[in-house]
Design a protein around this motif. Structure first.
Motif, PDB file in Angstrom:
ATOM      1  N   PRO A 186       0.837  -1.207   0.000  1.00 13.92           N
ATOM      2  CA  PRO A 186       0.000   0.000   0.000  1.00 13.92           C
ATOM      3  C   PRO A 186       0.872   1.257   0.000  1.00 13.92           C
ATOM      4  O   PRO A 186       1.945   1.290   0.599  1.00 13.92           O
ATOM      5  N   GLY A 187       0.384   2.273  -0.687  1.00 11.88           N
ATOM      6  CA  GLY A 187       1.141   3.511  -0.761  1.00 11.88           C
ATOM      7  C   GLY A 187       2.145   3.554  -1.896  1.00 11.88           C
ATOM      8  O   GLY A 187       2.871   4.540  -2.062  1.00 11.88           O
ATOM      9  N   SER A 188       2.210   2.495  -2.699  1.00 12.36           N
ATOM     10  CA  SER A 188       3.149   2.468  -3.826  1.00 12.36           C
ATOM     11  C   SER A 188       2.704   3.441  -4.906  1.00 12.36           C
ATOM     12  O   SER A 188       1.513   3.565  -5.187  1.00 12.36           O
ATOM     13  N   THR A 189       3.675   4.103  -5.521  1.00  9.73           N
ATOM     14  CA  THR A 189       3.410   5.025  -6.622  1.00  9.73           C
ATOM     15  C   THR A 189       4.507   4.893  -7.677  1.00  9.73           C
ATOM     16  O   THR A 189       5.504   4.185  -7.467  1.00  9.73           O
ATOM     17  N   TYR A 190       4.306   5.613  -8.759  1.00  6.17           N
ATOM     18  CA  TYR A 190       5.305   5.666  -9.840  1.00  6.17           C
ATOM     19  C   TYR A 190       6.672   6.093  -9.304  1.00  6.17           C
ATOM     20  O   TYR A 190       7.704   5.672  -9.828  1.00  6.17           O
ATOM     21  N   HIS A 191       6.694   6.894  -8.250  1.00  9.32           N
ATOM     22  CA  HIS A 191       7.946   7.470  -7.747  1.00  9.32           C
ATOM     23  C   HIS A 191       8.687   6.566  -6.764  1.00  9.32           C
ATOM     24  O   HIS A 191       9.911   6.676  -6.633  1.00  9.32           O
ATOM     25  N   ASN A 192       7.985   5.688  -6.037  1.00  6.08           N
ATOM     26  CA  ASN A 192       8.698   4.911  -5.009  1.00  6.08           C
ATOM     27  C   ASN A 192       8.818   3.422  -5.313  1.00  6.08           C
ATOM     28  O   ASN A 192       9.402   2.679  -4.530  1.00  6.08           O
ATOM     29  N   VAL A 193       8.274   2.976  -6.433  1.00  9.09           N
ATOM     30  CA  VAL A 193       8.413   1.560  -6.787  1.00  9.09           C
ATOM     31  C   VAL A 193       9.786   1.236  -7.391  1.00  9.09           C
ATOM     32  O   VAL A 193      10.392   0.216  -7.045  1.00  9.09           O
ATOM     33  N   PRO A 194      10.353   2.071  -8.287  1.00  7.12           N
ATOM     34  CA  PRO A 194      11.653   1.720  -8.878  1.00  7.12           C
ATOM     35  C   PRO A 194      12.761   1.684  -7.836  1.00  7.12           C
ATOM     36  O   PRO A 194      12.693   2.364  -6.801  1.00  7.12           O
ATOM     37  N   THR A 195      13.781   0.883  -8.094  1.00 10.04           N
ATOM     38  CA  THR A 195      14.945   0.836  -7.223  1.00 10.04           C
ATOM     39  C   THR A 195      15.735   2.138  -7.372  1.00 10.04           C
ATOM     40  O   THR A 195      15.630   2.818  -8.399  1.00 10.04           O
ATOM     41  N   PRO A 196      16.527   2.526  -6.358  1.00 10.26           N
ATOM     42  CA  PRO A 196      17.338   3.742  -6.474  1.00 10.26           C
ATOM     43  C   PRO A 196      18.234   3.683  -7.718  1.00 10.26           C
ATOM     44  O   PRO A 196      18.744   2.618  -8.071  1.00 10.26           O
ATOM     45  N   ARG A 197      18.416   4.828  -8.371  1.00  9.14           N
ATOM     46  CA  ARG A 197      19.120   4.846  -9.644  1.00  9.14           C
ATOM     47  C   ARG A 197      20.590   5.257  -9.527  1.00  9.14           C
ATOM     48  O   ARG A 197      21.255   5.409 -10.547  1.00  9.14           O
ATOM     49  N   LYS A 198      21.073   5.446  -8.318  1.00  6.62           N
ATOM     50  CA  LYS A 198      22.475   5.821  -8.141  1.00  6.62           C
ATOM     51  C   LYS A 198      23.382   4.757  -8.769  1.00  6.62           C
ATOM     52  O   LYS A 198      23.231   3.560  -8.509  1.00  6.62           O
ATOM     53  N   ASN A 199      24.320   5.182  -9.599  1.00  3.36           N
ATOM     54  CA  ASN A 199      25.299   4.317 -10.274  1.00  3.36           C
ATOM     55  C   ASN A 199      24.674   3.376 -11.299  1.00  3.36           C
ATOM     56  O   ASN A 199      25.358   2.486 -11.813  1.00  3.36           O
ATOM     57  N   SER A 200      23.385   3.537 -11.585  1.00  7.59           N
ATOM     58  CA  SER A 200      22.739   2.653 -12.559  1.00  7.59           C
ATOM     59  C   SER A 200      23.065   3.099 -13.980  1.00  7.59           C
ATOM     60  O   SER A 200      23.247   4.286 -14.256  1.00  7.59           O
ATOM     61  N   SER A 201      23.105   2.133 -14.883  1.00 12.24           N
ATOM     62  CA  SER A 201      23.388   2.416 -16.291  1.00 12.24           C
ATOM     63  C   SER A 201      22.229   3.176 -16.931  1.00 12.24           C
ATOM     64  O   SER A 201      21.061   2.918 -16.619  1.00 12.24           O
ATOM     65  N   PRO A 202      22.517   4.102 -17.856  1.00 11.37           N
ATOM     66  CA  PRO A 202      21.444   4.762 -18.608  1.00 11.37           C
ATOM     67  C   PRO A 202      20.555   3.762 -19.345  1.00 11.37           C
ATOM     68  O   PRO A 202      19.356   3.995 -19.523  1.00 11.37           O
ATOM     69  N   ILE A 203      21.146   2.645 -19.761  1.00 10.28           N
ATOM     70  CA  ILE A 203      20.368   1.604 -20.440  1.00 10.28           C
ATOM     71  C   ILE A 203      19.315   1.043 -19.490  1.00 10.28           C
ATOM     72  O   ILE A 203      18.149   0.844 -19.860  1.00 10.28           O
ATOM     73  N   TYR A 204      19.722   0.805 -18.242  1.00  9.92           N
ATOM     74  CA  TYR A 204      18.787   0.298 -17.241  1.00  9.92           C
ATOM     75  C   TYR A 204      17.701   1.328 -16.941  1.00  9.92           C
ATOM     76  O   TYR A 204      16.516   0.991 -16.849  1.00  9.92           O
ATOM     77  N   ILE A 205      18.090   2.585 -16.777  1.00 11.80           N
ATOM     78  CA  ILE A 205      17.132   3.644 -16.438  1.00 11.80           C
ATOM     79  C   ILE A 205      16.079   3.786 -17.543  1.00 11.80           C
ATOM     80  O   ILE A 205      14.877   3.902 -17.271  1.00 11.80           O
ATOM     81  N   GLU A 206      16.507   3.743 -18.794  1.00 13.58           N
ATOM     82  CA  GLU A 206      15.575   3.862 -19.915  1.00 13.58           C
ATOM     83  C   GLU A 206      14.608   2.677 -19.958  1.00 13.58           C
ATOM     84  O   GLU A 206      13.394   2.851 -20.151  1.00 13.58           O
ATOM     85  N   ALA A 207      15.144   1.458 -19.757  1.00 15.97           N
ATOM     86  CA  ALA A 207      14.283   0.270 -19.785  1.00 15.97           C
ATOM     87  C   ALA A 207      13.309   0.271 -18.614  1.00 15.97           C
ATOM     88  O   ALA A 207      12.145  -0.135 -18.754  1.00 15.97           O
ATOM     89  N   THR A 208      13.770   0.743 -17.452  1.00 11.78           N
ATOM     90  CA  THR A 208      12.897   0.803 -16.277  1.00 11.78           C
ATOM     91  C   THR A 208      11.749   1.781 -16.504  1.00 11.78           C
ATOM     92  O   THR A 208      10.603   1.535 -16.094  1.00 11.78           O
ATOM     93  N   GLU A 209      12.035   2.891 -17.167  1.00 13.87           N
ATOM     94  CA  GLU A 209      10.986   3.878 -17.442  1.00 13.87           C
ATOM     95  C   GLU A 209       9.874   3.267 -18.294  1.00 13.87           C
ATOM     96  O   GLU A 209       8.676   3.525 -18.065  1.00 13.87           O
ATOM     97  N   ARG A 210      10.247   2.421 -19.258  1.00 18.16           N
ATOM     98  CA  ARG A 210       9.220   1.762 -20.078  1.00 18.16           C
ATOM     99  C   ARG A 210       8.327   0.867 -19.219  1.00 18.16           C
ATOM    100  O   ARG A 210       7.100   0.835 -19.393  1.00 18.16           O
ATOM    101  N   ILE A 211       8.945   0.127 -18.277  1.00 20.71           N
ATOM    102  CA  ILE A 211       8.164  -0.757 -17.403  1.00 20.71           C
ATOM    103  C   ILE A 211       7.258   0.065 -16.494  1.00 20.71           C
ATOM    104  O   ILE A 211       6.092  -0.294 -16.267  1.00 20.71           O
ATOM    105  N   MET A 212       7.771   1.180 -15.981  1.00 18.39           N
ATOM    106  CA  MET A 212       6.960   2.000 -15.078  1.00 18.39           C
ATOM    107  C   MET A 212       5.738   2.577 -15.793  1.00 18.39           C
ATOM    108  O   MET A 212       4.653   2.670 -15.205  1.00 18.39           O
TER     109      MET A 212
END
Length: 567
Positions: free
Chosen positions: A530-556
Motif C-alpha cells: 500500500p502507498g506504492s506510486t510511480y515514484h517509489n516503486v523503482p529501485t534507487p538509480r544511483k550508479n545505474s546504467s542509462p540503459i537500465y534507467i531507460e528500460a525501467t521507465e518503459r516498465i513504469m
C-alpha cells in the motif's frame, strides 16, 4: 607479457595489472581464458575451442566458460562488451590492439602480424630458451662475455644447489610442515555408487559424479584428488549413492576424515522425475549436495568452536524475531545482536548476522535518513573487519556481496559475489546478486543467463523465488513480456507475498494487451504494498546504467497504465 588498453597480462606472474598498476585478482581459469582471447586478438574463438584449451581432458558445462567471460569483462570494465565481443553463432572475439606475444602451438612467440595463430592449451609449458642464446649479446668480446657469464652461472648454481640440499635435510630432520607450508585441504571425490544394476541409473550416477567433481575443482582453497589414488592421500573422502524411485532421484552423500574415518558431514537430496529434463535433474542433484558440502568444508576450515557456541543461540533467536517482518521485531533482533556483540566484539558470526540485519532494515525502509546512513557505515565496517579476520569465510563474502548491491556499488558487488562463488560455486544467493548487479549495469542478457544458472542449481531452495523473479525482470527489461510471464508466475507460486512481483506481472500483461489481468495483478500488488506510486516503486538509480534507467521507465509506464498511481 601481453599489453592492451593500458592493461598488462603477465603470464610469468599469472596476474593482470590495471592501467594504474594495481593487480586485479582473477581465478586461474579466468586468467587462462583471458590469455587465450588476448593472445588470439582479432580472431574468433569458438566456445568449444576455449573450453578444450582451458579444461583439457575435463568435461565442463558452458556455464563455467560464461562465468570466466563475465569476470573478464568486469575486470576490464567492459560493460558494453566492446573488448570481449560475442560473434553470434561462432564464439568470442577479443577486439583490442595487443602487443607483446601471442599464443601458438609452439608456445608464446613475439607478435608480428595479425595472422591467425593456432590456439593451444595454456597448461602447455613454454619451451625454455637454449643456453646458446646467452651468446647473442653484442658484437664486442662475445666469447669473453659468454665464459664470464657461464662462470657466474656455475658459481650461482653451486650455491643454490647447496642451499636446496641444506633445506631438504633440515626439512627431513624437523618433519615436513615446519619449513614448508601445508598445501590446501585435499578431498578425494569417489564415484557415486549405484546398487541397482540399472544402466540408466549408472549413467546418471556417472554424470552427477562428473558435475560434482567439476564444481569442487572450482573451489579456491581445496584440492580435488583423483579417486584411484587420492583416497589414501586426501584429508577428506566423499562417497555417495544414487537411487531412483517412481517419483524421484535421491542422492545420499557423506564425507569422512581420511586419517580417522570419522564422519564429518552427511546429506541427502531428491529431485522429482517430472519437474525438469534430465540435464536439469543432473545439475540439481550435483548442486543440492555440492552446495551443502562446500558450506560444510568452509565451516571446517574456518572453525572457531567457542565463537560458534556463543553466537548460535543468539542468532537463532534474532532470526526467529525477524521472520515476522515488522519494524518492532527488527528493533528487538537488533538489540539482541548488539548486546551479544558488545560482550564478544570479535565474534565474526555475530558481526555478519548484525550487518545482514542492518541491511534488511535499510532495504525495508525501516530506518530514517541519518539512521540509514549510520547503519550502512556500521554494516560495511563490520563486514570488512570480518573479511580481514576470515578472508575465506563464505557467510562474510555473501553478506558483503549483498551489502554492496543494496548500496548501489555494483562493480564492487560483482567482485565480492564472485569471491563468494569461488568458495561455493553452487551458491544461488550469490548468483542472484550477480544478476542484480548485471541488471543495474545494463547487461540484461548476462543477467538472464545468471538467473537461469541459479535456477539450474536451485540452491538454497528457500531463495528460488528470487532468481525466478530476476529472470522475469530481465526479460521485461528487454521487452520480452511473453517470456517474463512464466517466470513471474512461478515466483508468485513459491512466494505470493511480494508486491513487486505482482506489479511486474501487471506490466507484462499490459504489454501483451491482457488488460483485465493486468488490472487484477496491479490490485494485488497494491494490496501487498500500500502507498506504492510511480515514484517509489523503482529501485534507487544511483550508479545505474542509462540503459537500465531507460528500460525501467518503459516498465513504469506500463505499470501506470495497469493502475499504479502516478503520485
Amino acid at each position: 607479457m601481453l599489453r592492451f588498453s593500458g592493461f598488462e597480462l603477465d603470464s610469468e606472474r599469472a596476474e593482470l595489472r590495471a592501467p594504474d598498476g594495481a593487480t586485479i585478482r582473477l581465478r586461474p581459469k579466468t586468467l587462462e581464458i583471458l590469455r587465450l582471447l588476448a593472445g588470439n586478438a582479432g580472431r574468433v574463438l569458438s566456445k568449444q575451442q576455449l573450453m578444450e584449451a582451458a579444461w583439457p581432458n575435463v568435461h565442463v558445462g558452458e556455464d563455467s566458460l560464461f562465468q570466466c567471460i563475465r569476470e573478464i569483462r568486469t575486470a576490464l570494465g567492459d560493460d558494453k562488451r566492446q573488448v570481449v565481443r560475442v560473434i553470434s553463432g561462432r564464439g568470442y572475439l577479443f577486439q583490442a590492439e595487443v602487443t607483446g606475444a601471442q599464443v601458438t602451438e609452439a608456445g608464446v612467440t613475439e607478435v608480428a602480424a595479425p595472422a591467425a595463430p593456432e590456439i593451444a592449451p595454456l597448461s602447455q609449458p613454454e619451451p625454455a630458451a637454449p643456453d646458446t642464446a646467452v651468446a647473442v649479446a653484442t658484437n664486442s668480446e662475445p666469447a669473453k662475455r659468454f665464459f664470464d657469464f657461464s662462470r657466474r652461472r656455475i658459481a650461482f648454481a653451486s650455491v643454490a644447489g647447496l642451499a636446496i640440499l641444506c633445506t631438504a635435510v633440515a626439512a627431513w630432520m624437523l618433519r615436513p610442515g615446519l619449513i614448508f607450508a601445508r598445501g590446501p585441504t585435499s578431498i578425494a571425490m569417489m564415484p557415486i555408487a549405484d546398487a541397482s544394476n540399472d544402466p540408466l541409473v549408472a549413467q546418471m550416477a556417472a554424470e552427477v559424479s562428473g558435475r560434482l567433481t567439476d564444481g569442487l575443482a572450482k573451489i579456491e582453497n581445496i584440492r580435488v584428488l583423483a579417486p584411484e589414488t587420492g583416497a589414501a592421500k586426501a584429508d577428506f573422502v566423499v562417497k555417495g549413492e544414487l537411487q531412483k524411485s517412481e517419483q524421484a532421484w535421491t542422492i545420499r552423500t557423506r564425507m569422512t576424515e581420511a586419517a580417522t574415518g570419522e564422519v564429518k558431514w552427511t546429506a541427502s537430496y531428491s529431485v522429482a522425475l517430472t519437474d525438469t529434463d534430465l540435464p536439469m535433474q543432473q545439475s540439481r542433484l550435483a548442486a543440492g549436495v555440492g552446495h551443502a558440502l562446500a558450506v560444510r568444508v568452509n565451516e571446517l576450515l574456518n572453525a572457531d568452536a567457542s565463537s560458534a557456541a556463543k553466537s548460535k543461540v543468539v542468532i537463532e533467536q534474532a532470526t526467529a524475531h525477524i521472520k515476522q517482518t515488522s519494524p518492532e521485531r527488527f528493533q528487538a533482533a537488533q538489540a539482541m545482536l548488539e548486546k551479544a556483540l558488545a560482550e564478544d566484539p570479535d565474534n565474526v558470526e555475530l558481526q555478519v548476522a548484525l550487518a545482514a540485519l542492518l541491511m534488511r532494515g535499510v532495504q525495508m525502509a525501516w530506518l530514517s535518513g541519518p539512521e540509514r546512513e549510520a547503519a550502512e557505515i556500521k554494516a560495511e565496517a563490520m563486514l570488512q573487519q570480518t573479511l580481514r579476520a576470515r578472508p575465506n569465510y563464505i557467510p562474510a563474502h555473501e553478506a558483503y556481496c549483498r551489502f554492496l548491491n543494496a548500496t548501489n556499488q555494483f562493480r564492487a558487488s560483482l567482485v565480492a559475489c564472485a569471491k563468494a562463488l569461488s568458495f561455493d560455486p553452487w551458491n544461488g544467493i550469490a548468483l542472484y546478486h550477480v544478476g542484480l548487479a548485471q541488471i543495474q549495469t545494463g547487461r540484461f542478457e548476462d543477467a538472464l543467463a545468471t538467473f537461469m544458472q541459479a535456477d539450474r542449481f536451485d540452491t538454497p531452495q528457500v531463495s528460488r523465488w528470487t532468481w525466478k523473479i530476476g529472470a522475469g525482470w530481465a526479460n521485461m527489461l528487454m521487452g520480452r513480456a511473453e517470456d517474463a510471464v512464466p517466470w513471474l508466475l512461478k515466483s508468485i507460486a513459491i512466494t505470493s507475498a511480494s508486491g513487486r512481483t505482482h506489479m511486474l506481472l501487471a506490466a507484462a500483461y499490459q504489454q501483451m494487451g491482457r488488460i483485465e489481468e493486468a488490472r487484477a495483478a496491479m490490485d494485488k500488488g497494491m494490496e501487498l504494498r500500500p502507498g506504492s506510486t510511480y515514484h517509489n516503486v523503482p529501485t534507487p538509480r544511483k550508479n545505474s546504467s542509462p540503459i537500465y534507467i531507460e528500460a525501467t521507465e518503459r516498465i513504469m509506464q506500463l505499470m501506470v497504465a495497469a493502475g499504479l498511481p502516478a503520485s
